[in-house]
Design a protein around this motif. Structure first.
Motif, PDB file in Angstrom:
ATOM      1  N   PRO A 149       0.810  -1.229   0.000  1.00  0.00           N
ATOM      2  CA  PRO A 149       0.000   0.000   0.000  1.00  0.00           C
ATOM      3  C   PRO A 149       0.837   1.269   0.000  1.00  0.00           C
ATOM      4  N   GLU A 150       2.098   1.153   0.468  1.00  0.00           N
ATOM      5  CA  GLU A 150       2.961   2.339   0.498  1.00  0.00           C
ATOM      6  C   GLU A 150       3.265   2.858  -0.895  1.00  0.00           C
ATOM      7  N   ARG A 151       3.069   2.022  -1.906  1.00  0.00           N
ATOM      8  CA  ARG A 151       3.309   2.453  -3.282  1.00  0.00           C
ATOM      9  C   ARG A 151       2.105   3.182  -3.871  1.00  0.00           C
ATOM     10  N   TYR A 152       0.991   3.190  -3.109  1.00  0.00           N
ATOM     11  CA  TYR A 152      -0.240   3.805  -3.604  1.00  0.00           C
ATOM     12  C   TYR A 152      -0.747   4.801  -2.566  1.00  0.00           C
ATOM     13  N   PRO A 153      -0.028   5.902  -2.374  1.00  0.00           N
ATOM     14  CA  PRO A 153      -0.403   6.860  -1.329  1.00  0.00           C
ATOM     15  C   PRO A 153      -1.790   7.440  -1.522  1.00  0.00           C
ATOM     16  N   GLN A 154      -2.249   7.559  -2.761  1.00  0.00           N
ATOM     17  CA  GLN A 154      -3.576   8.118  -3.006  1.00  0.00           C
ATOM     18  C   GLN A 154      -4.654   7.213  -2.437  1.00  0.00           C
ATOM     19  N   ASP A 155      -4.436   5.889  -2.489  1.00  0.00           N
ATOM     20  CA  ASP A 155      -5.385   4.951  -1.914  1.00  0.00           C
ATOM     21  C   ASP A 155      -5.514   5.154  -0.413  1.00  0.00           C
ATOM     22  N   VAL A 156      -4.386   5.433   0.255  1.00  0.00           N
ATOM     23  CA  VAL A 156      -4.395   5.650   1.690  1.00  0.00           C
ATOM     24  C   VAL A 156      -5.196   6.902   2.018  1.00  0.00           C
TER      25      VAL A 156
END
Length: 240
Positions: A223-230
């Motif tokens: 998930p760290e590769r998809y900050p927008q998802d967070v």
């Protein structure tokens, strides 16, 4: 340098099996089925009498083999020397290798796959042995159309890994004590009696499903590769 001795090839395969077994024994493995009964691994409570064609990208092949103990499984393996190591390793873990590819022994391999599909699951890496990486050839779709077997897309990821780079692809090997997740997607039905153009269309459809499954597992494992998802998850939780 190629190893032409059968004895040395088997020794390399044996060392590969022992090393892989040791690594995967330390890992926290999570196997997820989209549809119950679609896993090829032994020890599952839900078993389907149906035999499937498993679609696996070349770079996660070792995870697919060693994340569990596959049952009644045959696999299409290249006739190149690299394929010899894999074929011997497969035999040592109870899998049945079928030697051939689109370039060498392809017609005979398809015939063997059709025969093996009567009693075995068949695993195929549709982007091997020459690539390009994650670009699907139409062999698995043709086989599904001819055999009536459904295609089960498979992908896997590990939290920490080694990446062994080859000419056109890489191989992901989990590091000891890491988390590994392997997912089988919803089985895909392929109509029979397809024309060449229809087979190409179905191949693109299966390839797209594979890419979508990959994107899903990437977001779960990294998930760290998809900050927008967070950001979106935080916003949704605050709104709730």
């Amino acid at each position: 340098m190629k190893i032409r001795s059968r004895g040395l090839t088997k020794l390399v395969a044996f060392c590969c099996k022992l090393t892989s077994r040791a690594i995967f024994a330390t890992c926290r493995i999570e196997a997820i089925e989209h549809t119950p009964g679609t896993t090829p691994y032994a020890g599952k409570k839900v078993k389907s009498p149906e035999k499937f064609l498993y679609c696996i990208w070349h770079d996660i092949l070792m995870m697919a083999i060693f994340c569990g103990k596959p049952e009644h499984m045959a696999g299409l393996v290249s006739r190149h020397q690299d394929g010899s190591y894999l074929a011997d390793t497969m035999r040592m873990v109870g899998l049945t290798p079928i030697r051939g590819s689109s370039k060498r022994g392809g017609t005979q391999a398809i015939k063997q796959c059709l025969e093996a599909a009567k009693a075995h699951h068949i695993a195929i890496t549709p982007d091997g042995p020459r690539g390009p990486r994650h670009e699907m050839k139409d062999g698995i779709v043709f086989l599904a159309s001819q055999s009536g077997r459904r295609i089960v897309p498979v992908t896997a990821r590990c939290k920490r890994y080694w990446r062994f780079q080859a000419k056109w692809t890489d191989m992901l090997i989990p590091k000891p004590f890491t988390r590994v997740k392997i997912i089988t997607g919803e089985p895909i039905c392929i109509p029979s009696g397809l024309s060449r153009e229809q087979i190409k269309e179905q191949t693109k459809r299966v390839e797209q499903i594979m890419h979508e499954l990959e994107d899903r597992i990437d977001r779960q494992m990294h998930p760290e590769r998809y900050p927008q998802d967070v950001v979106e998850q935080l916003s949704n939780s605050k709104a709730a």
